[in-house]
Design a protein around this motif. Structure first.
Motif, PDB file in Angstrom:
ATOM      1  N   PRO A  74       0.821  -1.195   0.000  1.00  0.00           N
ATOM      2  CA  PRO A  74       0.000   0.000   0.000  1.00  0.00           C
ATOM      3  C   PRO A  74       0.864   1.257   0.000  1.00  0.00           C
ATOM      4  O   PRO A  74       1.889   1.292   0.659  1.00  0.00           O
ATOM      5  CB  PRO A  74      -0.769  -0.090   1.325  1.00  0.00           C
ATOM      6  N   ALA A  75       0.435   2.251  -0.783  1.00  0.00           N
ATOM      7  CA  ALA A  75       1.073   3.547  -0.636  1.00  0.00           C
ATOM      8  C   ALA A  75       0.656   4.095   0.726  1.00  0.00           C
ATOM      9  O   ALA A  75      -0.484   3.901   1.134  1.00  0.00           O
ATOM     10  CB  ALA A  75       0.606   4.479  -1.742  1.00  0.00           C
ATOM     11  N   PRO A  76       1.542   4.770   1.465  1.00  0.00           N
ATOM     12  CA  PRO A  76       1.136   5.321   2.745  1.00  0.00           C
ATOM     13  C   PRO A  76       0.027   6.350   2.559  1.00  0.00           C
ATOM     14  O   PRO A  76      -0.091   6.945   1.492  1.00  0.00           O
ATOM     15  CB  PRO A  76       2.421   5.978   3.273  1.00  0.00           C
ATOM     16  N   ALA A  77      -0.780   6.546   3.612  1.00  0.00           N
ATOM     17  CA  ALA A  77      -1.921   7.445   3.492  1.00  0.00           C
ATOM     18  C   ALA A  77      -1.488   8.832   3.045  1.00  0.00           C
ATOM     19  O   ALA A  77      -2.210   9.533   2.354  1.00  0.00           O
ATOM     20  CB  ALA A  77      -2.642   7.529   4.842  1.00  0.00           C
ATOM     21  N   SER A  78      -0.258   9.226   3.404  1.00  0.00           N
ATOM     22  CA  SER A  78       0.209  10.561   3.056  1.00  0.00           C
ATOM     23  C   SER A  78       0.929  10.590   1.706  1.00  0.00           C
ATOM     24  O   SER A  78       1.562  11.567   1.364  1.00  0.00           O
ATOM     25  CB  SER A  78       1.183  11.046   4.129  1.00  0.00           C
ATOM     26  N   PRO A  98      -9.938  -6.133 -13.650  1.00  0.00           N
ATOM     27  CA  PRO A  98      -9.207  -5.395 -12.617  1.00  0.00           C
ATOM     28  C   PRO A  98     -10.039  -4.282 -11.980  1.00  0.00           C
ATOM     29  O   PRO A  98     -10.929  -3.706 -12.607  1.00  0.00           O
ATOM     30  CB  PRO A  98      -8.022  -4.766 -13.377  1.00  0.00           C
ATOM     31  N   GLY A  99      -9.700  -3.979 -10.734  1.00  0.00           N
ATOM     32  CA  GLY A  99     -10.169  -2.755 -10.085  1.00  0.00           C
ATOM     33  C   GLY A  99      -9.202  -1.640 -10.430  1.00  0.00           C
ATOM     34  O   GLY A  99      -8.392  -1.766 -11.355  1.00  0.00           O
ATOM     35  N   GLN A 140      -8.780   3.641   0.014  1.00  0.00           N
ATOM     36  CA  GLN A 140      -9.343   3.485   1.362  1.00  0.00           C
ATOM     37  C   GLN A 140     -10.496   2.480   1.378  1.00  0.00           C
ATOM     38  O   GLN A 140     -10.744   1.818   2.379  1.00  0.00           O
ATOM     39  CB  GLN A 140      -9.846   4.840   1.886  1.00  0.00           C
ATOM     40  N   ALA A 141     -11.231   2.402   0.257  1.00  0.00           N
ATOM     41  CA  ALA A 141     -12.395   1.501   0.194  1.00  0.00           C
ATOM     42  C   ALA A 141     -12.001   0.053  -0.070  1.00  0.00           C
ATOM     43  O   ALA A 141     -12.777  -0.867   0.182  1.00  0.00           O
ATOM     44  CB  ALA A 141     -13.352   1.978  -0.898  1.00  0.00           C
ATOM     45  N   VAL A 142     -10.802  -0.162  -0.583  1.00  0.00           N
ATOM     46  CA  VAL A 142     -10.378  -1.522  -0.925  1.00  0.00           C
ATOM     47  C   VAL A 142     -10.065  -2.292   0.353  1.00  0.00           C
ATOM     48  O   VAL A 142      -9.277  -1.827   1.174  1.00  0.00           O
ATOM     49  CB  VAL A 142      -9.114  -1.484  -1.827  1.00  0.00           C
ATOM     50  N   PRO A 143     -10.690  -3.478   0.558  1.00  0.00           N
ATOM     51  CA  PRO A 143     -10.380  -4.243   1.779  1.00  0.00           C
ATOM     52  C   PRO A 143      -8.880  -4.466   1.972  1.00  0.00           C
ATOM     53  O   PRO A 143      -8.398  -4.419   3.106  1.00  0.00           O
ATOM     54  CB  PRO A 143     -11.135  -5.557   1.556  1.00  0.00           C
ATOM     55  N   LEU A 144      -8.139  -4.693   0.911  1.00  0.00           N
ATOM     56  CA  LEU A 144      -6.692  -4.891   1.056  1.00  0.00           C
ATOM     57  C   LEU A 144      -5.937  -3.567   1.170  1.00  0.00           C
ATOM     58  O   LEU A 144      -4.700  -3.563   1.233  1.00  0.00           O
ATOM     59  CB  LEU A 144      -6.144  -5.747  -0.086  1.00  0.00           C
ATOM     60  N   ARG A 145      -6.687  -2.445   1.170  1.00  0.00           N
ATOM     61  CA  ARG A 145      -6.147  -1.111   1.473  1.00  0.00           C
ATOM     62  C   ARG A 145      -5.009  -0.658   0.573  1.00  0.00           C
ATOM     63  O   ARG A 145      -4.075   0.016   1.013  1.00  0.00           O
ATOM     64  CB  ARG A 145      -5.690  -1.031   2.939  1.00  0.00           C
ATOM     65  N   ARG A 146      -5.083  -1.045  -0.659  1.00  0.00           N
ATOM     66  CA  ARG A 146      -4.164  -0.443  -1.635  1.00  0.00           C
ATOM     67  C   ARG A 146      -4.769  -0.537  -3.024  1.00  0.00           C
ATOM     68  O   ARG A 146      -5.667  -1.345  -3.271  1.00  0.00           O
ATOM     69  CB  ARG A 146      -2.795  -1.125  -1.607  1.00  0.00           C
ATOM     70  N   LEU A 147      -4.263   0.314  -3.899  1.00  0.00           N
ATOM     71  CA  LEU A 147      -4.655   0.225  -5.309  1.00  0.00           C
ATOM     72  C   LEU A 147      -3.933  -0.943  -5.958  1.00  0.00           C
ATOM     73  O   LEU A 147      -2.955  -1.461  -5.400  1.00  0.00           O
ATOM     74  CB  LEU A 147      -4.287   1.531  -6.011  1.00  0.00           C
ATOM     75  N   ASP A 160      -9.129  -7.130  -7.746  1.00  0.00           N
ATOM     76  CA  ASP A 160      -9.442  -5.765  -7.305  1.00  0.00           C
ATOM     77  C   ASP A 160      -9.250  -5.552  -5.807  1.00  0.00           C
ATOM     78  O   ASP A 160      -9.804  -4.599  -5.244  1.00  0.00           O
ATOM     79  CB  ASP A 160     -10.888  -5.409  -7.687  1.00  0.00           C
ATOM     80  N   GLY A 161      -8.494  -6.424  -5.160  1.00  0.00           N
ATOM     81  CA  GLY A 161      -8.262  -6.245  -3.722  1.00  0.00           C
ATOM     82  C   GLY A 161      -9.525  -6.363  -2.886  1.00  0.00           C
ATOM     83  O   GLY A 161      -9.551  -5.964  -1.729  1.00  0.00           O
ATOM     84  N   GLY A 162     -10.600  -6.873  -3.502  1.00  0.00           N
ATOM     85  CA  GLY A 162     -11.868  -7.037  -2.768  1.00  0.00           C
ATOM     86  C   GLY A 162     -12.801  -5.844  -2.895  1.00  0.00           C
ATOM     87  O   GLY A 162     -13.855  -5.804  -2.246  1.00  0.00           O
ATOM     88  N   LEU A 163     -12.444  -4.867  -3.745  1.00  0.00           N
ATOM     89  CA  LEU A 163     -13.261  -3.643  -3.825  1.00  0.00           C
ATOM     90  C   LEU A 163     -14.726  -3.941  -4.123  1.00  0.00           C
ATOM     91  O   LEU A 163     -15.628  -3.325  -3.552  1.00  0.00           O
ATOM     92  CB  LEU A 163     -12.687  -2.704  -4.905  1.00  0.00           C
ATOM     93  N   ASN A 164     -14.982  -4.927  -5.000  1.00  0.00           N
ATOM     94  CA  ASN A 164     -16.377  -5.212  -5.381  1.00  0.00           C
ATOM     95  C   ASN A 164     -17.221  -5.622  -4.175  1.00  0.00           C
ATOM     96  O   ASN A 164     -18.422  -5.426  -4.163  1.00  0.00           O
ATOM     97  CB  ASN A 164     -16.422  -6.275  -6.481  1.00  0.00           C
ATOM     98  N   LEU A 165     -16.563  -6.156  -3.132  1.00  0.00           N
ATOM     99  CA  LEU A 165     -17.313  -6.615  -1.956  1.00  0.00           C
ATOM    100  C   LEU A 165     -17.867  -5.453  -1.142  1.00  0.00           C
ATOM    101  O   LEU A 165     -18.773  -5.613  -0.334  1.00  0.00           O
ATOM    102  CB  LEU A 165     -16.397  -7.455  -1.048  1.00  0.00           C
ATOM    103  N   THR A 166     -17.295  -4.273  -1.354  1.00  0.00           N
ATOM    104  CA  THR A 166     -17.678  -3.110  -0.543  1.00  0.00           C
ATOM    105  C   THR A 166     -18.772  -2.290  -1.207  1.00  0.00           C
ATOM    106  O   THR A 166     -19.189  -1.269  -0.681  1.00  0.00           O
ATOM    107  CB  THR A 166     -16.472  -2.181  -0.325  1.00  0.00           C
ATOM    108  N   LEU A 167     -19.207  -2.713  -2.390  1.00  0.00           N
ATOM    109  CA  LEU A 167     -20.103  -1.857  -3.176  1.00  0.00           C
ATOM    110  C   LEU A 167     -21.570  -2.055  -2.821  1.00  0.00           C
ATOM    111  O   LEU A 167     -22.432  -1.454  -3.440  1.00  0.00           O
ATOM    112  CB  LEU A 167     -19.866  -2.094  -4.678  1.00  0.00           C
ATOM    113  N   GLY A 168     -21.856  -2.907  -1.854  1.00  0.00           N
ATOM    114  CA  GLY A 168     -23.241  -3.082  -1.411  1.00  0.00           C
ATOM    115  C   GLY A 168     -23.988  -4.085  -2.262  1.00  0.00           C
ATOM    116  O   GLY A 168     -23.469  -4.524  -3.290  1.00  0.00           O
TER     117      GLY A 168
END
Ligand SMILES: CCCCCCC/C=C/C(=O)SCCNC(=O)CCNC(=O)[C@H](O)C(C)(C)COP(=O)(O)OP(=O)(O)OC[C@H]1O[C@@H](n2cnc3c(N)ncnc32)[C@H](O)[C@@H]1OP(=O)(O)O
Ligand SMILES: NC(=O)C1=CN([C@@H]2O[C@H](COP(=O)(O)OP(=O)(O)OC[C@H]3O[C@@H](n4cnc5c(N)ncnc54)[C@H](OP(=O)(O)O)[C@@H]3O)[C@@H](O)[C@H]2O)C=CC1
Length: 294
Positions: free
Chosen positions: A7-11, A216-217, A249-256, A285-293
């Motif tokens: 993951p890139a750091p938050a900053s 891909p995400g 931030q939305a990706v469960p694995l917390r990175r692009l 996609d690091g699990g992003l699709n799981l967060t889309l409701g």
């Protein structure tokens, strides 16, 4: 080649966001996994396509890359050689043009032999609200993403069949069944590619040809920044940079994603390791699709 991004750091500033730091993991596949196989990668001069070309080369395949730009192809040839120590071949080809595609098939056959792997990665995209979508804009994207994918794959059908282990990999997008607001042309094209993949898998399985789609995400490539979000960001405060930061931030694995994340999936699905996998769409996609409701 390194494979897994951290993951890139938050900053993180824009440069770090564009090129997430990669762990120094050695190439995880055997260098003979795809030995004596010939692979064609459309849109292979940049971004995800370039990473796919490198990964297939490292796995032992002879790789031909295409794009519309001879200049970008020359730069990519040097980059693959620098990263892998092995050559790739290249030919300018607009996947929308039947004559270009026929020339590509002849070039691959003459230089390397029958193609066993076709990677449909070339695509076009730009933001356009659905109500403002012109016919020309719609066609520009459908012709590249969908017609190009169909046309290139069909041109190589005889090659794929003759090898006895043909593999077609087409790049879609994650969660496409939810639409792609702001990019409805690309969403429609990518959804159709998933269906085309399933049809090919059923019709061509008896010929020993597998067909799969990789979805891909968000992967922050230069192509996305320039064509979808405007120019590459000059600061982390840019709208495009913020859009990607929100995705991360939305990706469960917390990175692009990284281009190498997608390339690793392509190598696996191209190989005999996936010899009984056909007709699937593999989401990367690091699990992003799981967060889309629901
Ligand atoms: C936010 C994160 C999301 C992450 C998910 C990402 C999922 C997918 C990503 C990608 O696919 S990235 C790939 C990006 N790469 C590219 O797009 C490659 C380069 N692109 C192009 O060359 C162009 O986009 C193009 C459309 C292929 C150009 O083709 P062509 O030369 O045939 O088009 P034109 O004749 O110039 O135009 C036709 C038509 O389309 C309209 N148009 C073209 N580009 C744009 C644009 N940037 N913005 C708005 N409209 C555009 C153009 O105006 C024409 O329509 P009319 O005006 O004549 O009606
Ligand atoms: N990055 C992301 O977040 C995601 C990307 N994807 C998909 O991944 C793939 C690669 O995208 P990415 O690496 O990000 O972006 P790039 O812009 O780097 O890749 C697109 C490639 O397609 C080529 N291309 C475009 N039009 C044509 C054409 N008519 N004929 C031949 N080649 C063409 C371009 O080369 P040239 O201009 O030189 O012709 C370019 O190399 C695409 O299919 C994209 O839709 C999917 C989900 C997410």
């Amino acid at each position: 080649m390194t494979v897994v991004g951290t993951p890139a750091p938050a900053s993180a500033g824009p440069a770090e966001t564009l090129e997430p730091r990669a762990m120094t993991v050695p190439f995880p596949f055997s260098p003979s996994l795809l030995a004596e196989r010939v692979a064609v990668v459309t849109g292979g001069a940049t971004g995800i396509g370039l990473a796919i070309a490198c990964a297939l080369t490292e796995a032992g395949a002879s790789v031909v890359i295409t794009s519309r730009s001879a200049e970008r192809l020359t730069a990519a040839e040097m980059e693959v050689a620098r990263r892998t120590g092995r050559p790739v071949w290249s030919l300018p080809c607009d996947v929308r043009e039947e004559d270009d595609v026929a020339r590509l098939r002849d070039f691959v056959s003459a230089r390397c032999g029958a193609a066993a792997i076709v990677v449909n990665n070339a695509a076009a995209n730009f933001r356009m609200p659905a109500e403002k979508m012109t016919g020309r804009a719609m066609r520009a994207v459908l012709d590249t993403d969908l017609l190009g994918t169909y046309q290139v794959t069909r041109a190589f059908f005889d090659d794929l069949r003759s090898t006895g282990h043909g593999s077609v990999l087409s790049i879609g997008i994650a969660a496409v069944e939810r639409g792609f607001p702001g990019y409805s042309h690309a969403g429609a094209a990518k959804a159709a590619i998933a269906s085309l993949t399933a049809s090919w898998a059923s019709e061509w399985g008896p010929h020993g040809i597998r067909a799969n789609c990789i979805a891909p995400g968000p992967v922050p490539t230069k192509g996305v920044w320039e064509n979808m979000l405007g120019q590459p960001p000059s600061s982390a405060a840019d709208a495009g940079a913020q859009a990607f930061a929100q995705y991360a931030q939305a990706v469960p694995l917390r990175r692009l994603g990284t281009p190498q994340d997608v390339a690793a999936a392509v190598v696996f699905l191209s190989s005999d390791l996936a010899g009984w996998i056909t007709g699937v769409t593999l989401t990367v996609d690091g699990g992003l699709n799981l967060t889309l409701g629901p």
